[in-house]
Design a protein around this motif. Sequence first.
Motif, mmCIF file in Angstrom:
data_model
loop_
_atom_site.group_PDB
_atom_site.id
_atom_site.type_symbol
_atom_site.label_atom_id
_atom_site.label_comp_id
_atom_site.label_asym_id
_atom_site.label_seq_id
_atom_site.Cartn_x
_atom_site.Cartn_y
_atom_site.Cartn_z
ATOM 1 N N ARG A 127 0.834 -1.213 0.000
ATOM 2 C CA ARG A 127 0.000 0.000 0.000
ATOM 3 C C ARG A 127 0.868 1.262 0.000
ATOM 4 O O ARG A 127 0.551 2.248 -0.669
ATOM 5 N N SER A 131 0.641 4.097 -2.982
ATOM 6 C CA SER A 131 0.377 5.515 -2.719
ATOM 7 C C SER A 131 1.470 6.375 -3.325
ATOM 8 O O SER A 131 1.228 7.436 -3.899
ATOM 9 N N LEU A 187 -3.594 8.882 0.768
ATOM 10 C CA LEU A 187 -2.274 8.615 0.195
ATOM 11 C C LEU A 187 -1.148 8.645 1.234
ATOM 12 O O LEU A 187 -0.149 7.947 1.102
ATOM 13 N N ILE A 219 -8.599 10.943 -0.461
ATOM 14 C CA ILE A 219 -7.224 10.515 -0.750
ATOM 15 C C ILE A 219 -6.211 11.615 -0.458
ATOM 16 O O ILE A 219 -5.034 11.340 -0.251
#
Length: 338
Positions: A127, A131, A187, A219
């Motif tokens: 992840r 991002s 993010l 985000i």
Amino acid sequence: MGNKIVVKREKARLSDPRREIVFRVFRFSAEFDVLPFYADFTLKVAKNEVLLDALNRIKAEIDPSLAYRRSCRHGICGSCAVKVENQALLACKANVFELADRYGELLTIDPLDKKLAARDLIVDKTRFWNSYRAVSPWLEATIEEASAKENLVTPAETDRLGGADACVECGICFYGCPVVAANERFLGPAAFAKSYRFAADIRDQTPLDRLRQVSGEKIGVWDCVKCYQCYETCPKEISPIDKITKLRAMIGAERVDQNSIAYRHARAFKTSLEKYGRLDEAANAIESAGFFGALKYIREAFAMLRRGKLPFGVKKIERLDEVQKLVKSASQESKERR
Ligand code: SF4
Ligand code: SF4
Ligand code: FES
């Protein structure tokens, strides 16, 4: 006889400047284990040894199956990030004597996020890298490879980056961020610091695209709650929150994504301060979410009304001119810092 042995041991202890430290290390294999456990390793550690040296020795001398990431040993590659007594750090920059002075001679070593442990101290960083990739972490510029003139960047232009180019992608800020933990689309601080690093680079030709990438609801930078955790823990002193603040100012100045709730909220907040010197809660909700959007807060509005927190007709404060001067000066300062 017994006393002589004790004295001998004491002498040996005093002549040996090493300290005996117990490393209690998180162990888990996503492939083989149902539950994680801790294993204790005892080492005599010398004054100049860092935590990474200790892990290397445990692997070489005691248990070759211990898994952790490492590469440069100089705080450059960012791979050796772990937690000691719940504090995230780079193992190659953490002196063991100093850790023992702070936490005692039993040190608990964990991965950055236990839920993501793939094996022992190694976390699955998928992840984090996704991002990171989402903010195009590279320079977008047409640069002539064999140009007659150098592409010079002045020291002042480099200063604008605010050290963001020193990020080693260790992930410490990311795994410590409460919004990352609560919202899987956010993010996160490292990606924002990287986005700013290129948006502020005078050679980059896509700053507006970059601002769009980090301005979306859920985000983007508007979802940061300014807890300053990333400022406290970054081992390279990058202060991602400072870059997030600058990105927000750039988004405002460039009028990017003016329809987002967060942007409209920030604008309504400023207008309210300029007009009344205080917050007009009702106008702020309507301006931010739109009339129909604000209806979903109706229950909260009634609760606030009952508690006298939503007065009808906001009154101007007495020294409104003072607040207006502050707003003007903050806006000016923000322009100069960009
Ligand atoms: S300041 Fe923002 S980005 Fe940094 S850790 Fe807190 S919520 Fe996350
Ligand atoms: S901003 Fe700091 S803490 Fe975050 S990944 Fe980069 S170096 Fe690590
Ligand atoms: S081993 Fe590279 S930062 Fe620690």
